[in-house]
Design an enzyme around this catalytic site. Structure first.
Site, PDB file in Angstrom:
ATOM      1  N   ASP A 140       0.859  -1.174   0.000  1.00 45.08           N
ATOM      2  CA  ASP A 140       0.000   0.000   0.000  1.00 45.08           C
ATOM      3  C   ASP A 140       0.906   1.238   0.000  1.00 45.08           C
ATOM      4  O   ASP A 140       2.090   1.149   0.341  1.00 45.08           O
ATOM      5  CB  ASP A 140      -0.882  -0.039   1.250  1.00 45.08           C
ATOM      6  N   GLU A 164      -0.259   5.012   0.953  1.00 45.84           N
ATOM      7  CA  GLU A 164      -0.530   5.977   2.029  1.00 45.84           C
ATOM      8  C   GLU A 164      -0.577   5.285   3.380  1.00 45.84           C
ATOM      9  O   GLU A 164      -1.198   4.246   3.548  1.00 45.84           O
ATOM     10  CB  GLU A 164      -1.854   6.697   1.776  1.00 45.84           C
ATOM     11  N   ARG A 223     -16.013  12.699   0.095  1.00 54.25           N
ATOM     12  CA  ARG A 223     -14.925  13.687  -0.010  1.00 54.25           C
ATOM     13  C   ARG A 223     -15.196  14.691  -1.123  1.00 54.25           C
ATOM     14  O   ARG A 223     -14.973  15.897  -0.955  1.00 54.25           O
ATOM     15  CB  ARG A 223     -13.602  12.975  -0.302  1.00 54.25           C
ATOM     16  N   SER A 230      -2.378   1.033  -4.847  1.00 53.56           N
ATOM     17  CA  SER A 230      -2.985   2.101  -4.063  1.00 53.56           C
ATOM     18  C   SER A 230      -4.346   2.487  -4.631  1.00 53.56           C
ATOM     19  O   SER A 230      -4.542   2.451  -5.845  1.00 53.56           O
ATOM     20  CB  SER A 230      -2.057   3.323  -4.058  1.00 53.56           C
ATOM     21  N   LYS A 256      -6.838  -3.952  -5.375  1.00 53.48           N
ATOM     22  CA  LYS A 256      -5.654  -4.576  -4.760  1.00 53.48           C
ATOM     23  C   LYS A 256      -5.763  -6.107  -4.798  1.00 53.48           C
ATOM     24  O   LYS A 256      -4.835  -6.800  -5.224  1.00 53.48           O
ATOM     25  CB  LYS A 256      -5.478  -4.074  -3.327  1.00 53.48           C
TER      26      LYS A 256
END
Length: 200
Positions: free
Chosen positions: A7, A9, A46, A90, A133
């Site tokens: 990953d 972050e 977001r 990611s 992923k």
């Protein structure tokens, strides 16, 4: 042959949205995949906040330009890439990741793409594939690779559990408590040793 999948972050670089929440003074944006397992829900939420505050790609990229990899991350990656193939998997976006990959010595990254209007407003996002992923790890395995995976969040669990060896790294107390069967590490040296051990 092994491929190590990491990953980005929280593992190699600080969380972009947390840094942007601090820079913009919008604390709600601190919510990440450590808190919300449903990535689509998180991203749409977001984007709604960005629209409400009139913020776009330019403002986020200005914050990203000031972000450095976590201490020791580049050295860890350099060492890891000296004995195994590495792919960073990611859920971030190429428009965010590019300057960070430069600082990490341009490792291979598979991530997603933002849809951006000419005004700079982020209007949407395109995921590379569902459960990117886990899907990528399974695809690598179908080509005859053994995978080793490490990550810190809910959206990393699929690739970690599906791999020949999988590790939590700098994860939350809650995730570590919920998945006690997964070895958990806090330092790059310990993670490097675990990956080497899994390959022996």
């Amino acid at each position: 042959m092994y491929v190590t999948c990491l990953d980005m972050e929280g593992v190699l670089v600080p969380e972009i949205w947390i840094a942007f929440a601090q820079a913009s003074g919008i604390p709600e944006l601190k919510r990440t995949t450590r808190d919300e397992p449903d990535y689509d829900k998180l991203m749409n939420w977001r984007l709604g906040i960005l629209k409400e505050h009139g913020l776009g790609l330019k403002e986020i990229q200005e914050t990203i330009a000031k972000i450095d990899p976590l201490p020791g991350a580049k050295e860890f990656l350099d060492e890891l890439r000296s004995f195994t193939q590495v792919i960073i998997l990611s859920d971030t976006f190429e428009q965010f990741a590019s300057p960070l990959m430069e600082k990490l010595g341009r490792p291979t990254i598979f991530c997603n793409t933002l849809e951006v209007a000419p005004s700079g407003e982020i209007t949407g996002f395109r995921m590379r594939c569902p459960q990117s992923k886990l899907t990528t790890v399974k695809a690598l395995q179908s080509m005859g690779f053994d995978t080793i995976a490490a990550g810190d969040s809910f959206n990393d669990l699929g690739m970690i559990q599906a791999s020949k060896a999988g590790f939590l790294f700098k994860s939350t107390d809650q995730i570590k408590a919920d998945y006690p069967q997964l070895p958990a590490y806090e330092s790059f040296d310990d993670l490097l040793a675990a990956i080497k051990g899994a390959m022996d």
